[in-house]
Design an enzyme around this catalytic site. Structure first.
Site, short mmCIF file in Angstrom:
data_model
loop_
_atom_site.label_atom_id
_atom_site.label_comp_id
_atom_site.label_asym_id
_atom_site.label_seq_id
_atom_site.Cartn_x
_atom_site.Cartn_y
_atom_site.Cartn_z
N ARG A 1 -7.85 -4.22 -3.25
CA ARG A 1 -7.36 -3.05 -4.00
C ARG A 1 -8.32 -2.76 -5.15
O ARG A 1 -8.18 -3.30 -6.25
CB ARG A 1 -5.96 -3.34 -4.56
CG ARG A 1 -4.96 -3.66 -3.49
CD ARG A 1 -3.57 -3.90 -4.02
NE ARG A 1 -2.79 -4.55 -2.99
CZ ARG A 1 -2.27 -3.93 -1.93
NH1 ARG A 1 -2.41 -2.62 -1.81
NH2 ARG A 1 -1.59 -4.59 -1.02
N CYS B 1 0.84 -1.21 0.00
CA CYS B 1 0.00 0.00 0.00
C CYS B 1 0.87 1.26 0.00
O CYS B 1 0.52 2.26 -0.62
CB CYS B 1 -0.93 0.01 1.21
SG CYS B 1 -2.02 -1.39 1.26
#
Lengths: 76, 216
Positions: free
Chosen positions: B129, B52
């Site tokens: 995601r 991330c």
């Protein structure tokens, strides 16, 4: 409220919006250009300033209220 | 014994993107605050995690290109606003990259559930995601879901924005691996009468249903 600091004063971006509206009533789009903030931030600020009673909206144009004038006198 | 779970809904292409109001690192924002501009709404599994972090840096790096195209960015994860603030400050401190876009603190998973970001096969507590591209009228135009292990490709996200904006501007489609400057696809005829294979300058007629042209 993102427009109001923990001590009750307005944030710099909220103050900039109020000052711009004091010069002349404005649309959100015009304010974004005037104060140099993204349109989404200005819309969010306008909503909060309206809820706080500092601005009113009519036909997409934002005007300062007497309470907004008073706040600017104290903090502007 | 029954277990209560939040049921994810999935938004659908070419329909209005579900409206929401959420606490973000830039204050309380509504989806409608982004109206009149393109928006990329994206989720990441968690703050202070390695993949991330690379993605946030990569999104910040394409931010100027997105702004040139009239596109705003809005991140999301199931973390608090304090965690988001600490993480973006940490990224800037450690890498020098400033995160210029707001991030939703979706602690109650309200937005994540609305957009199908919670997929229990991948994780019951983290968002996958996901990327949602929403046009200036608030219509969901594209969505991508990636697994937890795989960071997204920013070139593809920019390419997708370019393709959608080109399709809107010129009324065309774009072929596989299209890049700005490449030939585009003329919509295929829908009636026998509309079939036209006459050679024309700037057109590449492969067959009646597959015609490419240059954009000028």
């Amino acid at each position: 409220m993102a427009c109001v600091n923990p001590d009750g004063t307005l944030t710099p971006s909220a103050l900039a919006v109020l000052k711009a509206v004091k010069q002349a009533p404005q649309t959100a789009e015009a304010l974004a250009a005037l104060v140099g903030l993204p349109l989404f931030r200005v819309r969010s600020s306008l909503r909060e300033l309206r809820e706080a009673g500092l601005l009113i909206e009519s036909g997409g144009v934002y005007h300062l209220t007497p309470q907004g004038e008073e706040t600017l006198k104290k903090q502007g | 014994m029954s277990e209560q779970t939040q049921v994810s809904t999935f938004p659908r292409l070419n329909e209005p993107a579900p409206e929401f109001e959420a606490v973000t690192t830039h204050g309380v924002l509504r989806l409608s605050d982004f109206r009149d501009r393109w928006l990329i709404l994206f989720s990441h599994p968690a703050d202070f995690t390695p993949v991330c972090t690379t993605e946030f840096i990569a999104f910040a790096e394409i931010y100027p290109e997105l702004q040139k195209r009239g596109v705003d960015l809005l991140g999301l994860s199931i973390d608090s606003v304090y965690s988001h603030i600490a993480w973006v400050r940490n990224i800037e401190e450690k890498t020098g990259v400033k995160i210029p876009f707001p991030v939703i603190a979706d602690l109650n998973k309200e937005v994540a559930t609305l957009y199908g970001m919670i997929q229990p096969g991948a994780s019951k507590t983290e968002a996958v995601r996901a990327v949602f591209i929403i046009d200036p009228k608030g219509i969901l135009r594209a969505m991508i879901y990636y697994p937890l292990t795989t960071g997204r490709n920013m070139d593809e996200i920019l390419r997708l924005i370019d393709a959608l904006q080109t399709s809107d501007q010129y009324g065309v489609a774009t072929p596989a691996n299209w890049r700005p400057g490449d030939k585009v696809i003329v919509p295929a005829p829908k009636t026998v009468d509309a079939v036209d294979v006459t050679p024309k300058p700037g057109y590449e007629v492969i067959d009646w249903y597959l015609v490419k042209k240059e954009l000028k």
